[in-house]
Design a protein around this motif. Sequence first.
Motif, short mmCIF file in Angstrom:
data_model
loop_
_atom_site.label_atom_id
_atom_site.label_comp_id
_atom_site.label_asym_id
_atom_site.label_seq_id
_atom_site.Cartn_x
_atom_site.Cartn_y
_atom_site.Cartn_z
N TYR A 4 0.62 -0.54 0.20
CA TYR A 4 -0.06 -0.09 0.08
C TYR A 4 0.83 1.42 0.24
O TYR A 4 0.30 2.09 -0.79
CB TYR A 4 -0.80 0.60 1.66
N ALA A 5 1.64 1.42 1.11
CA ALA A 5 2.26 2.85 1.03
C ALA A 5 3.05 2.27 -0.50
O ALA A 5 3.49 4.14 -0.61
CB ALA A 5 3.71 2.17 1.72
N ALA A 6 4.04 2.22 -1.12
CA ALA A 6 4.35 1.79 -2.77
C ALA A 6 3.65 2.19 -3.69
O ALA A 6 3.93 3.24 -4.53
CB ALA A 6 4.91 0.47 -2.91
N ALA A 7 2.26 2.40 -3.78
CA ALA A 7 1.39 2.54 -3.95
C ALA A 7 0.36 3.15 -4.09
O ALA A 7 0.23 4.72 -4.56
CB ALA A 7 -0.26 1.46 -4.71
N ASP A 8 0.89 4.48 -3.01
CA ASP A 8 0.69 5.46 -2.26
C ASP A 8 0.32 6.62 -3.59
O ASP A 8 2.03 6.79 -3.45
CB ASP A 8 0.29 6.06 -0.86
N GLY A 9 -0.25 7.74 -3.64
CA GLY A 9 0.05 8.50 -4.62
C GLY A 9 0.27 8.18 -5.91
O GLY A 9 1.39 8.99 -6.71
N ASP A 10 0.72 6.88 -5.97
CA ASP A 10 0.88 7.32 -8.17
C ASP A 10 -0.09 6.48 -8.63
O ASP A 10 -0.64 4.84 -8.17
CB ASP A 10 1.92 6.20 -7.59
N PRO A 11 -0.41 6.76 -9.73
CA PRO A 11 -1.62 6.23 -10.41
C PRO A 11 -1.68 5.28 -11.33
O PRO A 11 -2.41 4.28 -11.65
CB PRO A 11 -2.26 7.16 -10.98
N GLU A 12 -0.44 4.87 -11.55
CA GLU A 12 0.13 3.48 -12.15
C GLU A 12 1.09 2.38 -11.50
O GLU A 12 0.38 1.42 -11.93
CB GLU A 12 1.56 4.07 -13.38
N LEU A 13 -0.14 2.80 -9.92
CA LEU A 13 0.45 1.50 -8.42
C LEU A 13 -1.39 1.72 -8.04
O LEU A 13 -0.94 0.68 -7.57
CB LEU A 13 1.41 1.49 -8.01
N VAL A 14 -1.79 2.27 -7.97
CA VAL A 14 -2.90 2.33 -7.08
C VAL A 14 -3.54 1.27 -7.43
O VAL A 14 -4.15 0.04 -8.48
CB VAL A 14 -4.09 3.84 -6.98
N GLY A 66 -2.56 -5.79 -0.39
CA GLY A 66 -2.39 -5.29 -1.38
C GLY A 66 -3.96 -4.86 -2.24
O GLY A 66 -5.09 -5.50 -1.69
N GLY A 67 -3.83 -4.36 -3.65
CA GLY A 67 -5.80 -4.78 -4.08
C GLY A 67 -6.54 -3.86 -4.19
O GLY A 67 -7.36 -3.71 -5.00
#
Length: 246
Positions: free
Chosen positions: A99-109, A169-170
């Motif tokens: 979740y931390a890696a995806a936070d704020g990154d539209p390509e990873l959310v 995540g997910g």
Amino acid sequence: MPYVAVTALSHSGLIRDHNEDSLVVGPWTLCGTVTENPQTLVFPLGTPLVVAVADGLGGQPAGEVASSLVVRQLAALGPSLDGEGTVRDALDICNQSVYAAADGDPELVTMGTTVAGAVVLAESLLVFNVGDSKVFDAAPGGLRQVSVDDSPLPPPGRRTTSAVTQTLGGSPVFSAVTPHVTARALSAGDRYLVCTDGLTDPCPDEAIDSVLREHDGGRAAFELWKGAIEAGGPDNITLAMVRIGE
């Protein structure tokens, strides 16, 4: 001297254009790549040894990023995984990391992954999973699943389902997980199979059991992969055979 032999492979299958599975065996990780042949690693029995697969969620972005993040985290934490509590804590850390890696990154959310594996200790085995990747006990009496699927019952007339009820995540917002972790006694000669659903969806348990009754090590891994490919290879295929030797 007692030892642990782990034979592993990872392959994209016949349909997917890239591999979103990742694998960890002790300090060694394989992330989003393909092995040409089964690879065998041997470790002394004693220090905690983590063996796990992670299957990035299909249909959502960056599954290979999520799965590789999780196995690298497990590789780093592996030597400290000496009990059920430490394994649960490690999986919570993995979930938070995705979740931390995806936070704020539209390509990873909404990127996410399943995980399943085992920690081999001196006298016991800690089986764990979140999602529908699996761990099997390949005992002489027959194959038996020892992980717990986080998935609903398949629809009538079907053996499997692609739906999962819990992942690392997910989701767009953080969701805690309740990992499945159980301890099992360990003896020389024990064998376990850790795998993603790229093996178990096309290959029924009976077919996997038949291969493991006849083969071991690299030949077993190859024959399992071959069975999934001959059944259409609809998904990425990642597996690890764990054997306790003396």
